[in-house]
Design a protein around this motif. Structure first.
Motif, PDB file in Angstrom:
ATOM      1  N   UNK A  98       0.837  -1.211   0.000  1.00 34.41           N
ATOM      2  CA  UNK A  98       0.000   0.000   0.000  1.00 34.41           C
ATOM      3  C   UNK A  98       0.868   1.257   0.000  1.00 34.41           C
ATOM      4  N   UNK A  99       1.951   1.247   0.768  1.00 36.92           N
ATOM      5  CA  UNK A  99       2.843   2.416   0.794  1.00 36.92           C
ATOM      6  C   UNK A  99       3.489   2.658  -0.568  1.00 36.92           C
ATOM      7  N   UNK A 100       3.691   1.568  -1.333  1.00 29.69           N
ATOM      8  CA  UNK A 100       4.300   1.743  -2.663  1.00 29.69           C
ATOM      9  C   UNK A 100       3.429   2.623  -3.546  1.00 29.69           C
ATOM     10  N   UNK A 101       2.111   2.428  -3.429  1.00 28.61           N
ATOM     11  CA  UNK A 101       1.211   3.241  -4.234  1.00 28.61           C
ATOM     12  C   UNK A 101       1.189   4.691  -3.806  1.00 28.61           C
ATOM     13  N   UNK A 102       1.583   4.978  -2.553  1.00 25.81           N
ATOM     14  CA  UNK A 102       1.552   6.346  -2.041  1.00 25.81           C
ATOM     15  C   UNK A 102       2.885   7.065  -2.187  1.00 25.81           C
ATOM     16  N   UNK A 103       3.987   6.306  -2.202  1.00 29.79           N
ATOM     17  CA  UNK A 103       5.316   6.927  -2.222  1.00 29.79           C
ATOM     18  C   UNK A 103       5.955   6.943  -3.597  1.00 29.79           C
ATOM     19  N   UNK A 104       5.548   6.027  -4.478  1.00 32.53           N
ATOM     20  CA  UNK A 104       6.180   5.945  -5.792  1.00 32.53           C
ATOM     21  C   UNK A 104       5.503   6.912  -6.762  1.00 32.53           C
ATOM     22  N   UNK A 105       6.177   7.194  -7.842  1.00 35.04           N
ATOM     23  CA  UNK A 105       5.626   8.100  -8.862  1.00 35.04           C
ATOM     24  C   UNK A 105       4.561   7.385  -9.670  1.00 35.04           C
ATOM     25  N   UNK A 106       3.437   8.060  -9.978  1.00 30.50           N
ATOM     26  CA  UNK A 106       2.370   7.399 -10.742  1.00 30.50           C
ATOM     27  C   UNK A 106       2.843   6.855 -12.085  1.00 30.50           C
ATOM     28  N   UNK A 107       3.750   7.545 -12.736  1.00 30.33           N
ATOM     29  CA  UNK A 107       4.236   7.065 -14.036  1.00 30.33           C
ATOM     30  C   UNK A 107       4.967   5.741 -13.877  1.00 30.33           C
ATOM     31  N   UNK A 108       5.758   5.611 -12.831  1.00 30.95           N
ATOM     32  CA  UNK A 108       6.476   4.357 -12.609  1.00 30.95           C
ATOM     33  C   UNK A 108       5.500   3.225 -12.296  1.00 30.95           C
ATOM     34  N   UNK A 109       4.485   3.551 -11.489  1.00 34.92           N
ATOM     35  CA  UNK A 109       3.496   2.528 -11.149  1.00 34.92           C
ATOM     36  C   UNK A 109       2.767   2.043 -12.394  1.00 34.92           C
ATOM     37  N   UNK A 110       2.389   2.971 -13.247  1.00 29.76           N
ATOM     38  CA  UNK A 110       1.658   2.590 -14.468  1.00 29.76           C
ATOM     39  C   UNK A 110       2.512   1.761 -15.409  1.00 29.76           C
ATOM     40  N   UNK A 111       3.843   1.902 -15.322  1.00 31.27           N
ATOM     41  CA  UNK A 111       4.738   1.108 -16.163  1.00 31.27           C
ATOM     42  C   UNK A 111       5.179  -0.195 -15.485  1.00 31.27           C
TER      43      UNK A 111
END
Length: 413
Positions: A98-111
């Motif tokens: 859950x913290x990954x979704x809050x701390x990481x950049x949305x562009x990185x998450x989408x990739x």
């Protein structure tokens, strides 16, 4: 030791041995968690500058490192790895996702960027699988899967792919663990039954020999008293006392054997027989144990030097020879002679008992065993089997009987 005691001891040993079947898996899970932690740290070192809140990521990974190192021993042993430990482990994995979704950049998450714990979360599922089987593994995998979908990137192809792999691996390992435990339980029960059966056979031999000893004593006392038992009782005080002592001894021995036989038939614990136990650490001279069997009909031939075996092996081998000699006296005829030959070899000790009686027809031993007579099957062959040796019988009608007993030295050092 009674049947139940020895079977329980064997069962306990098997259970301990069975637990060792799981221990390598638990150690592998513990090693996997440490390696997965190192992988997660290396991934974060290479990418933390791209995170929106890198400090939060370092805080989480610091807590993850402390928890992983603190639970290395717990995950290496099924007793230490409790459901509480697994619950905390699962909570930490879900928190990291859950913290990954809050701390990481949305562009990185989408990739398809990995979560903070990355493959470390799989260790939780594997721990649940090893602890409780495929159902807890499926439950833990589902929780982690939901956390991935809701807290990190949504239902993307990478997420679904990772979740399926995690579920398949966890459920497969859990199912294999369940099968292994069921097989182990079956093997334990089988070994307990085998141990109890062998113990009962050993006790049957002892009781069989004890009954024969009582009967031999009855025969000897009867020959001493002759037909004048009543006369002795009415005669001098010495004769009456001797006859009373003889009958009292016979009564005591017969009572012991009667109680043992009844207990054996009902399956209860066998009462202790009044036989002194030799010191197992001291070797015994087999020849000395066999000398009492020699008489005017039985000839003993043995080496001039002591034939040493461990005390239990020497006692059991001598008892088997005694059973063979007793068969000669009871079945070979009043005029038959017998010869006992002891051979002391480097690899084994061999004792041969040969008589010049009428012998027996082929198949006679099988009939006796089916009829419940234990002289050969238990008192001779059973004893040698327990010693890791062999007992061979050779006979033909009119040619006497030869019994060859062989005990390897390596099995009885």
């Amino acid at each position: 030791m009674t049947d139940g005691g020895r079977a329980g001891a064997v069962g306990g040993t098997v259970a301990a041995g069975g637990m060792s079947v799981e221990l390598p898996l638990w150690r592998a899970i513990s090693y996997f968690r440490v390696l997965a932690l190192i992988y997660a740290l290396l991934r974060y070192v290479n990418s933390y500058l791209h995170f929106l809140h890198p400090v939060a990521g370092w805080i989480f990974l610091g807590a993850l490192t402390l928890w992983t190192l603190a639970t290395v021993r717990a995950f290496a042993n099924p007793q230490r790895c409790t459901w509480y430990v697994l619950g905390v482990d699962l909570t930490l994995a879900v928190t990291g996702i859950v913290m990954s979704g809050l701390t990481d950049a949305p562009a990185r998450i989408s990739h398809g960027a990995p979560t903070l714990p990355t493959i470390w979360a799989a260790g939780t599922v594997l721990g649940c699988a090893a602890k409780g089987g495929w159902r807890p593994a499926a439950a833990a995998g589902s929780v982690i899967g939901v956390a991935n979908i809701l807290g990190h990137g949504g239902p993307t192809g990478d997420n679904i792919h990772n979740i399926v792999l995690l579920m398949v691996a966890g459920c497969a390992i859990g199912y294999v663990i369940e099968l292994a435990r069921a097989s182990e339980a079956t093997l334990t029960r089988a070994l307990q039954v085998e141990a109890a059966t062998r113990e009962r056979e050993r006790l049957s031999r002892d009781i069989h020999d004890g009954v024969l000893q009582v009967l031999a004593l009855v025969q000897r006392r009867g020959a001493e008293l002759g037909g004048g038992a009543g006369g002795d009782t009415g005669g001098g005080a010495g004769g009456g006392a001797d006859g009373g002592a003889s009958f009292a001894e016979l009564g005591r021995l017969a009572g012991e054997q009667e109680r043992a036989l009844r207990t054996l038939m009902t399956g209860g614990p066998i009462p202790a027989q009044r036989v002194p136990e030799p010191d197992a650490a001291e070797p015994r001279d087999l020849t000395a144990l066999l000398r009492p069997y020699a008489d005017e009909r039985i000839t003993l031939s043995a080496p001039g030097t002591p034939v040493l075996l461990s005390a239990p092996a020497a006692g059991e081998l001598a008892a088997a020879v005694g059973a063979a000699v007793d068969n000669v006296r009871r079945h070979a005829g009043a005029e038959a002679r017998a010869w006992i030959l002891v051979e002391d070899e480097p690899e084994a000790v061999t004792v041969s008992i040969r008589d010049d009686g009428p012998g027996y027809a082929p198949g006679r031993l099988g009939e006796a065993e089916r009829a419940g007579r234990l002289g050969v099957s238990q008192s001779i062959r059973g004893r040698l089997l327990d010693l890791g040796g062999t007992a061979e019988l050779y006979s033909a009608p009119g040619e006497g009987v030869e019994v060859e007993l062989r005990v390897p030295r390596k099995a009885n050092q």
